[in-house]
Design a protein around this motif. Structure first.
Motif, PDB file in Angstrom:
ATOM      1  N   PRO A 156      13.735 -30.110 -23.061  1.00 12.24           N
ATOM      2  CA  PRO A 156      13.027 -30.419 -21.837  1.00 12.24           C
ATOM      3  C   PRO A 156      13.820 -28.772 -20.815  1.00 12.24           C
ATOM      4  N   LEU A 159      10.235 -27.900 -18.760  1.00 13.94           N
ATOM      5  CA  LEU A 159      10.455 -28.423 -17.519  1.00 13.94           C
ATOM      6  C   LEU A 159      11.689 -28.370 -16.716  1.00 13.94           C
ATOM      7  N   LEU A 160      12.522 -27.709 -17.073  1.00 16.21           N
ATOM      8  CA  LEU A 160      13.527 -27.684 -15.934  1.00 16.21           C
ATOM      9  C   LEU A 160      13.422 -26.348 -15.501  1.00 16.21           C
ATOM     10  N   LEU A 163      11.076 -26.739 -12.768  1.00 16.33           N
ATOM     11  CA  LEU A 163      12.055 -27.403 -11.339  1.00 16.33           C
ATOM     12  C   LEU A 163      12.562 -25.939 -11.045  1.00 16.33           C
ATOM     13  N   SER A 170      15.057 -31.733  -7.057  1.00 19.57           N
ATOM     14  CA  SER A 170      15.468 -32.498  -8.029  1.00 19.57           C
ATOM     15  C   SER A 170      14.339 -32.668  -8.825  1.00 19.57           C
ATOM     16  N   VAL A 171      15.197 -33.042 -10.281  1.00 21.05           N
ATOM     17  CA  VAL A 171      13.993 -34.073 -11.409  1.00 21.05           C
ATOM     18  C   VAL A 171      13.740 -35.145 -10.932  1.00 21.05           C
ATOM     19  N   HIS A 172      14.598 -35.963  -9.980  1.00 23.86           N
ATOM     20  CA  HIS A 172      13.440 -37.826  -9.316  1.00 23.86           C
ATOM     21  C   HIS A 172      12.427 -36.698  -8.322  1.00 23.86           C
ATOM     22  N   LEU A 174       9.669 -34.843 -10.070  1.00 27.97           N
ATOM     23  CA  LEU A 174       8.971 -33.848 -10.845  1.00 27.97           C
ATOM     24  C   LEU A 174       8.393 -35.499 -11.860  1.00 27.97           C
ATOM     25  N   ALA A 190      14.192 -34.750 -19.456  1.00 23.10           N
ATOM     26  CA  ALA A 190      14.286 -33.366 -18.318  1.00 23.10           C
ATOM     27  C   ALA A 190      14.826 -34.993 -17.209  1.00 23.10           C
ATOM     28  N   ALA A 192      12.001 -36.501 -15.748  1.00 25.16           N
ATOM     29  CA  ALA A 192      11.262 -37.081 -14.372  1.00 25.16           C
ATOM     30  C   ALA A 192      11.468 -38.311 -13.865  1.00 25.16           C
TER      31      ALA A 192
END
Length: 235
Positions: A156, A159-160, A163, A170-172, A174, A190, A192
């Motif tokens: 991940p 993606l992180l 971010l 937050s990953v929420h 993404l 991650a 997502a």
């Protein structure tokens, strides 16, 4: 009951197969690289290596070569350099083109207030050459390769890193989109909120069914409507 979840803030898009038309260049470059490291066409080892390359599309290319040569770092780097050179030659001689509608989609996402980050298994040099050829440097928020993040997909890290660099809360918030199972695994790992597969690349619906994902799209151009629907569902 009203949800407190906020809409997607960060959109991470894969490059080859998702936003950039491949035209078979990745596989052609891989064939040339295999020949360079002594795995010539017509041999069972070559056929096995090509199968591995197809199965691992989307992953860091250096890691793919490391797996093929059983950790022989010199051969892995030689293969990766040959791959990058062959792909660069393709970009230079044949040009590169977008998946139809990709640039307009990115512009639409940016206008709607999303950060748009491109992620890839290519080296920064190859990645940047593609972006220059497409004229996309000012279109996107950021572009990331494994060298920028630590590990490539299916980990991940890309993606992180996106971010963190964009300050996404937050990953929420993404959404990650790609054309391979490695893209989807990275998005799942991650955390997502949206892990969407597109049918414009190397993997099929049957491949996607083997890994966790939230949505299946015909093309990246379908993403803005999906994000609008997701925002309405959680408003």
């Amino acid at each position: 009951m009203t949800s407190t979840r906020q809409p997607v803030q960060l959109v991470c898009l894969d490059m080859a197969g998702t936003t950039v038309h491949d035209d078979g260049a990745v596989l052609a470059a891989f064939h040339q690289a295999l020949d360079t490291i002594g795995i010539p066409a017509g041999t069972p080892e070559h056929d096995s290596a090509v199968t591995h390359a197809l199965d691992t599309m989307g992953q860091s290319k250096i890691e793919v070569f490391r797996a093929l040569v059983a950790g022989d770092e010199h051969r892995a780097r030689l293969g990766n350099q040959a791959f990058e050179a062959a792909y660069d030659h393709h970009v230079g001689s044949h040009g590169v083109r977008e998946i139809p509608g990709a640039a307009d989609t990115i512009e639409q996402l940016r206008t709607a207030g999303h950060h748009v980050v491109l992620t890839t298994g290519f080296s920064p040099t190859t990645r940047d050459r593609i972006l220059r050829a497409l004229g996309w440097n000012d279109l996107i928020t950021l572009a990331l390769s494994p060298a920028d993040a630590g590990r490539g997909r299916p980990h991940p890290d890309l993606l992180l890193t996106a971010l963190l660099r964009t300050g996404t809360e937050s990953v929420h918030r993404l959404a990650a989109v790609g054309d391979t199972t490695s893209d989807l695994l990275a998005a799942h790992r991650a955390g997502a909120r949206i892990a969407a597969a597109v049918r414009t690349g190397s993997h099929t619906d049957a491949d996607f069914a083997t890994v966790p994902h939230t949505h299946l799209l015909d093309s990246v151009v379908d993403l803005p409507a999906l994000l609008d629907t997701a925002a309405a569902d959680h408003s």
